[in-house]
Enzyme design. Structure first.
Site, PDB file in Angstrom:
ATOM      1  N   TYR A   1     -79.237 -70.545 -40.510  1.00 35.00           N
ATOM      2  CA  TYR A   1     -79.605 -69.554 -39.486  1.00 35.00           C
ATOM      3  C   TYR A   1     -78.461 -68.575 -39.217  1.00 35.00           C
ATOM      4  O   TYR A   1     -77.289 -68.962 -39.266  1.00 35.00           O
ATOM      5  CB  TYR A   1     -79.951 -70.276 -38.175  1.00 35.00           C
ATOM      6  CG  TYR A   1     -80.341 -69.312 -37.098  1.00 35.00           C
ATOM      7  CD1 TYR A   1     -81.616 -68.777 -37.081  1.00 35.00           C
ATOM      8  CD2 TYR A   1     -79.425 -68.892 -36.138  1.00 35.00           C
ATOM      9  CE1 TYR A   1     -81.973 -67.851 -36.120  1.00 35.00           C
ATOM     10  CE2 TYR A   1     -79.782 -67.971 -35.176  1.00 35.00           C
ATOM     11  CZ  TYR A   1     -81.051 -67.457 -35.175  1.00 35.00           C
ATOM     12  OH  TYR A   1     -81.407 -66.539 -34.223  1.00 35.00           O
TER      13      TYR A   1
ATOM     14  N   TRP B   1     -77.552 -64.080 -37.971  1.00 34.21           N
ATOM     15  CA  TRP B   1     -77.893 -62.655 -38.027  1.00 34.21           C
ATOM     16  C   TRP B   1     -77.244 -61.940 -39.201  1.00 34.21           C
ATOM     17  O   TRP B   1     -77.684 -60.864 -39.584  1.00 34.21           O
ATOM     18  CB  TRP B   1     -77.482 -61.989 -36.721  1.00 34.21           C
ATOM     19  CG  TRP B   1     -78.521 -62.053 -35.661  1.00 34.21           C
ATOM     20  CD1 TRP B   1     -79.269 -63.136 -35.300  1.00 34.21           C
ATOM     21  CD2 TRP B   1     -78.937 -60.972 -34.811  1.00 34.21           C
ATOM     22  NE1 TRP B   1     -80.117 -62.795 -34.275  1.00 34.21           N
ATOM     23  CE2 TRP B   1     -79.918 -61.472 -33.953  1.00 34.21           C
ATOM     24  CE3 TRP B   1     -78.547 -59.640 -34.681  1.00 34.21           C
ATOM     25  CZ2 TRP B   1     -80.541 -60.693 -32.980  1.00 34.21           C
ATOM     26  CZ3 TRP B   1     -79.156 -58.860 -33.716  1.00 34.21           C
ATOM     27  CH2 TRP B   1     -80.142 -59.377 -32.876  1.00 34.21           C
TER      28      TRP B   1
HETATM   29  P1  PGD Z   1     -73.291 -64.413 -35.575  1.00 31.52           P
HETATM   30  O1  PGD Z   1     -71.979 -64.372 -34.869  1.00 31.52           O
HETATM   31  O2  PGD Z   1     -74.104 -63.164 -35.580  1.00 31.52           O
HETATM   32  O3  PGD Z   1     -74.099 -65.563 -34.823  1.00 31.52           O
HETATM   33  O4  PGD Z   1     -75.927 -66.887 -33.862  1.00 31.52           O
HETATM   34  P2  PGD Z   1     -75.444 -66.321 -35.258  1.00 31.52           P
HETATM   35  O5  PGD Z   1     -75.069 -67.460 -36.142  1.00 31.52           O
HETATM   36  O6  PGD Z   1     -76.421 -65.337 -35.788  1.00 31.52           O
HETATM   37  O7  PGD Z   1     -73.085 -64.975 -37.047  1.00 31.52           O
HETATM   38  C1  PGD Z   1     -73.347 -64.236 -38.182  1.00 31.52           C
HETATM   39  C2  PGD Z   1     -72.313 -64.564 -39.243  1.00 31.52           C
HETATM   40  O8  PGD Z   1     -72.684 -63.894 -40.431  1.00 31.52           O
HETATM   41  C3  PGD Z   1     -70.916 -64.082 -38.895  1.00 31.52           C
HETATM   42  O9  PGD Z   1     -69.991 -65.135 -39.121  1.00 31.52           O
HETATM   43  C4  PGD Z   1     -70.655 -62.946 -39.886  1.00 31.52           C
HETATM   44  O10 PGD Z   1     -69.312 -62.802 -40.262  1.00 31.52           O
HETATM   45  C5  PGD Z   1     -71.501 -63.376 -41.064  1.00 31.52           C
HETATM   46  N1  PGD Z   1     -71.905 -62.282 -41.954  1.00 31.52           N
HETATM   47  C6  PGD Z   1     -72.084 -60.989 -41.662  1.00 31.52           C
HETATM   48  N2  PGD Z   1     -72.484 -60.312 -42.754  1.00 31.52           N
HETATM   49  C7  PGD Z   1     -72.571 -61.203 -43.781  1.00 31.52           C
HETATM   50  C8  PGD Z   1     -72.933 -61.112 -45.155  1.00 31.52           C
HETATM   51  O11 PGD Z   1     -73.298 -60.067 -45.666  1.00 31.52           O
HETATM   52  N3  PGD Z   1     -72.909 -62.250 -45.897  1.00 31.52           N
HETATM   53  C9  PGD Z   1     -72.521 -63.419 -45.366  1.00 31.52           C
HETATM   54  N4  PGD Z   1     -72.530 -64.487 -46.164  1.00 31.52           N
HETATM   55  N5  PGD Z   1     -72.162 -63.544 -44.062  1.00 31.52           N
HETATM   56  C10 PGD Z   1     -72.198 -62.446 -43.278  1.00 31.52           C
HETATM   57  C11 PGD Z   1     -76.618 -66.111 -32.943  1.00 31.52           C
HETATM   58  C12 PGD Z   1     -77.463 -67.011 -32.021  1.00 31.52           C
HETATM   59  O12 PGD Z   1     -76.624 -67.686 -31.073  1.00 31.52           O
HETATM   60  C13 PGD Z   1     -78.491 -66.240 -31.289  1.00 31.52           C
HETATM   61  S1  PGD Z   1     -79.424 -65.093 -32.173  1.00 31.52           S
HETATM   62  C14 PGD Z   1     -78.785 -66.495 -29.994  1.00 31.52           C
HETATM   63  S2  PGD Z   1     -79.884 -65.491 -29.156  1.00 31.52           S
HETATM   64  C15 PGD Z   1     -78.258 -67.651 -29.258  1.00 31.52           C
HETATM   65  N6  PGD Z   1     -77.699 -67.283 -28.000  1.00 31.52           N
HETATM   66  C16 PGD Z   1     -76.990 -68.182 -27.306  1.00 31.52           C
HETATM   67  C17 PGD Z   1     -76.855 -68.161 -25.873  1.00 31.52           C
HETATM   68  O13 PGD Z   1     -77.412 -67.289 -25.186  1.00 31.52           O
HETATM   69  N7  PGD Z   1     -76.105 -69.108 -25.294  1.00 31.52           N
HETATM   70  C18 PGD Z   1     -75.507 -70.087 -25.996  1.00 31.52           C
HETATM   71  N8  PGD Z   1     -74.773 -70.994 -25.344  1.00 31.52           N
HETATM   72  N9  PGD Z   1     -75.614 -70.125 -27.336  1.00 31.52           N
HETATM   73  C19 PGD Z   1     -76.340 -69.241 -28.013  1.00 31.52           C
HETATM   74  N10 PGD Z   1     -76.440 -69.311 -29.366  1.00 31.52           N
HETATM   75  C20 PGD Z   1     -77.358 -68.496 -30.149  1.00 31.52           C
END
Ligand code: PGD
Length: 778
Positions: free
Chosen positions: A111, A113
């Protein structure tokens, strides 16, 4: 020196990259954007930051002792290797796992973004690759919409991703007199959209609505969940109690006969059973405003008078996504629908139920008339799946049974975890428990551009490019433009596109042609674009060919006609246009859910006390309610190293907002470093003393990279301020099993010791090896 300008897309907005001599020298907001996001400031300093992964890395203990469970993940040094070695080592390990345990031993739920771009979309790439190998255990639903994605299809028949048309912003501006917001419409969240956005418009629409005289009511423990340029009546509700508040409103509507009985009879089922509950006929507890006031700390007079205003005005009830990221998260959206049905305004322009306005940039947009170019992921023959937020339960309890949406499922036994484009140390709860779970598997593989905490807990780390280092097509379903994302700079050090890495792995494993179909990056972009274009042309829309699109930066897409209010066809003809629910109507009582017999999700909306809230016995020990919401200064954990994110830190720690009364009682001053703790874990954070939060509540956003004081100890203090060391890892209910990470009870003390350094932005320790033994795949 000539400056090249390259159009590009990020999840927080389209932008132009300014490039000189293969260096990014600046980032300018996209020319179409009326309200660009300051998150763009995080980009320039991040691309060549020391936190980038320079080359493939393999954990030393994994090389020395081979795959297997270990508590060394997160503390062992890494060994740098060449791409040739990394590919051979990983291909052999994948072959071992599939050969010995089967593809059902690979968890590819992965999972996250990641980054925008239709081709390099990380999840699509990893799923396509694993499907070529024979499949993987997948995940369903999201951390964003875990509970509502399951409950709302039962109740109003919405699609699981809740992407169905909603009331558009122009309709709100024109018709809505009163917006009642449970959780607000925060501009910080309206700045981002999965897949990107060319025009940020929420601020402008809110301003227009306010100028026309629309009134806003906010129920939230945090004042800035609605911008202060609006005419807002703020009710600083006790967190987690919105359903009780809504029941108090329902009680007033019933007892004062202000509800729409004909609407309920014609369009809904089960109202009478719900009304018995509201009136307390069965449990002897009327859900009166006084009852609600005792739970929510919103005065009964305010509840009663709001119910009257809601009945007298064109009212939109907006429930934010954050409310369902909590224990019993199914209840707030279900109760919001029920309240809107009682007002009888569902299907009228600007009235009824709204879901997630402000939770992301594009809610309230008119959708585009056609689908978008999409990378085919192939077919996954493995049947096993988990609701996405149950990953730790799966790893800790293989073979155990669990409930999900009326099904009784079994957790599979996982040997290899493959992550590409997500950061579980950002998105998952109870990180100590996560670390214990990650210690159970044989091998963890992570592709990421950065040394995120997840990368640091992997065995094999493969450096990915970022979007500016590759070509792609940027767009998202509710944004009216396709953006040609031109590569602006060369990949950092040895970073490679995930696609190329998978192509080499697939080739080593004998499925190279199936994965690549013989196409290069640009050939794929053209193939995806032309496939999509031919569908558009068949439907009678003229779209330029790929070469022309690639030269024009932005391509305007045809939008669906603005149309009428959502549910208007259902309203006009409920038998002819039924909802996709068992009864075809709005299900205030759901026979289907009731038949599941879940005590944590009964047959109608119900006030169920959360496991942790200010009214629970645990509040004696941990008297502050933590709101762990999405951050203002970055997207999730992405580019936490960036200038905008860093500027908000307090002594290098993530800011935690605390009310002056609570700060004073603990001797905490603005700018102090504090320790936040409960039975699950503890972290440091930087105090921001502010009346923006109500007394008894502290707010610490997610996304500070987890930085344990002792990397060998899963329960170590995070010195940086990741709130997920404190949050509870439990499903919202047996129905949806969604993420409930928004809330936790905590206590706070001033940190009286020297403040430890932040080390998580430095690469982990590494040791060079003369020779790395490679077992090649057979
Ligand atoms: P990101 O930090 O966006 O978090 O959680 P998510 O895991 O989506 O992580 C994306 C990762 O992808 C980053 O490490 C980035 O460097 C990497 N990345 C970017 N581009 C690329 C690429 O091209 N290739 C590869 N291999 N990697 C790449 C988000 C999730 O967290 C979400 S959507 C929600 S809504 C939740 N919200 C909460 C919350 O409200 N409260 C708590 N306590 N916890 C939550 N967690 C959830």
């Amino acid at each position: 020196m000539p400056t090249d300008i390259r159009s590009h897309m990020s999840h927080w907005g389209a932008f132009d990259a300014e490039v000189q001599r293969d260096q990014l020298i600046g980032v300018r907001p996209g020319r179409l954007d009326p309200d660009p996001s300051p998150l763009l400031q995080n980009i320039p300093g991040s691309l060549h930051h020391r936190a980038r992964v320079k080359q493939p890395m393999v954990r030393a203990g994994w090389l020395d002792r081979g795959p297997g469970p270990t508590t060394q993940r997160g503390s062992d040094p890494f060994v740098p290797v060449s791409w040739t070695t990394a590919t051979a080592v990983l291909a052999a390990e994948l072959q071992r796992v599939v050969g010995v345990h089967g593809s059902g031993a690979i968890y590819g739920g992965s999972y996250g973004w990641a980054s925008p771009g239709r081709f390099h979309h990380a999840q699509s790439q990893v799923h396509r690759f694993l499907n070529c190998l024979g499949g993987y255990v997948r995940s369903v639903n999201t951390y964003s919409l875990g509970a509502s994605g399951v409950i709302l299809p039962h109740v109003i028949g919405l699609a699981r991703d809740l992407s169905d048309p909603t009331t558009t912003w122009p309709m709100i501006v024109e018709h809505t007199e009163l917006v009642v917001c449970f959780g607000g419409i925060p501009l910080k969240n309206a700045a981002v959209n999965a897949g990107g956005i060319t025009r940020h418009e929420v601020r402008r629409y809110l301003e227009s609505a306010a100028a026309r005289g629309t009134k806003f009511v906010l129920f939230s423990p945090v004042r800035d969940d609605l911008p202060d340029f609006l005419d807002v009546a703020w009710h600083p509700i006790v967190p987690g109690t919105d359903v009780a508040l809504m029941l108090g409103l329902a009680y007033t509507l019933i007892t004062e006969d202000r509800y729409d009985r004909p609407f309920l009879d014609r369009y809904c089922i089960g109202f009478d059973r719900f009304a018995r509950y509201v009136l307390g006929h069965d449990d002897g507890m009327p859900k009166s405003p006084e009852w609600a006031a005792a739970i929510t700390e919103v005065p009964a007079t305010a509840i009663r008078s709001l119910a009257r205003r809601m009945a007298a005005n064109r009212t939109l009830i907006n429930v934010s996504w954050s409310l369902q990221r909590a224990d019993h998260g199914e209840q707030p959206p279900w109760m919001g629908v029920t309240l809107a049905a009682m007002l009888g305004q569902i299907g009228l322009p600007g009235g009824g139920f709204a879901y997630g306005y402000g939770s992301t940039a594009t809610i309230g947009r008119t959708p585009s008339a056609f689908g978008l170019p999409t990378l085919p992921q192939g077919t996954n023959p493995i049947q096993a799946f988990i609701p996405v937020a149950r990953i730790v339960d799966m790893l800790l309890h293989p073979g155990e049974r669990f409930d999900y949406d009326g099904q009784r499922l079994t957790y599979p036994e996982i040997r290899l975890v493959y992550w590409c484009g997500g950061n579980p140390f950002h998105h998952h709860q109870d990180l100590g428990r996560l670390r214990r779970a990650l210690a159970r598997v044989d091998t963890i593989v992570v592709h990421d551009p950065f040394w995120t905490p997840m990368a640091r807990h992997a065995d094999i780390v493969l450096p990915s490019t970022v979007t500016l280092e590759r070509n792609d097509i940027g767009c998202s379903p509710l944004d009216p433009y396709l953006v040609a994302m031109h590569q602006a700079i060369a990949p950092y050090e040895a970073a490679r596109n995930d696609y190329d890495v998978f192509a080499d792995l697939a080739s080593a494993l004998g499925v190279g042609d199936a994965f690549t179909e013989g196409r290069s990056e640009l050939a794929w972009l053209e193939f995806l674009y032309e496939g999509w274009r031919s569908q558009m042309m068949k439907a009678g829309t003229t779209i330029p060919g790929f070469a022309e699109f690639w030269g024009m930066d932005y391509l305007k897409l045809p939008q669906a006609t603005e149309g009428t209010a959502p549910f208007s066809r259902f309203r006009a003809d409920p038998a002819g246009s039924p909802l996709k629910t068992p009864s075809g109507r709005i299900e205030i009582f759901s026979e289907r859910i009731a038949a599941f017999d879940y005590d944590d999700c009964p047959g109608h909306p119900t006030w169920l006390e959360p496991a942790e809230w200010l009214g629970s016995p645990l509040a004696q020990q941990y008297p502050l309610h933590l709101i762990a919401n999405n951050p203002r200064t970055r997207l999730h954990s992405q580019l936490d190293i960036g200038a905008y994110s860093q500027a908000a830190k307090v002594q290098g720690r993530e800011p935690i907002r605390i009310h002056p009364t609570d700060a004073r009682a603990r001797g905490i001053a603005d700018g102090d470093v504090v320790r936040v703790f409960n039975d699950r874990g503890n972290c440091l954070a930087g105090a921001v003393v502010s009346e923006v939060v109500r007394p008894g509540v502290v707010q610490l956003s997610t996304g500070a990279w987890y930085d344990p004081l002792d990397a060998t100890d899963p329960n170590a203090m995070c010195v940086h301020g990741n709130p997920n060391v404190l949050t509870r890892d439990a499903g919202t209910s047996r129905l949806a099993q969604g993420c409930s990470g928004q809330h936790a009870l905590v206590e706070i003390r001033r940190w009286e010791h020297p403040v430890p350094p932040i080390t998580v932005y430095d690469p982990p320790p590494s040791e060079a090896r003369q020779h790395v033994p490679v077992q090649r795949p057979r």
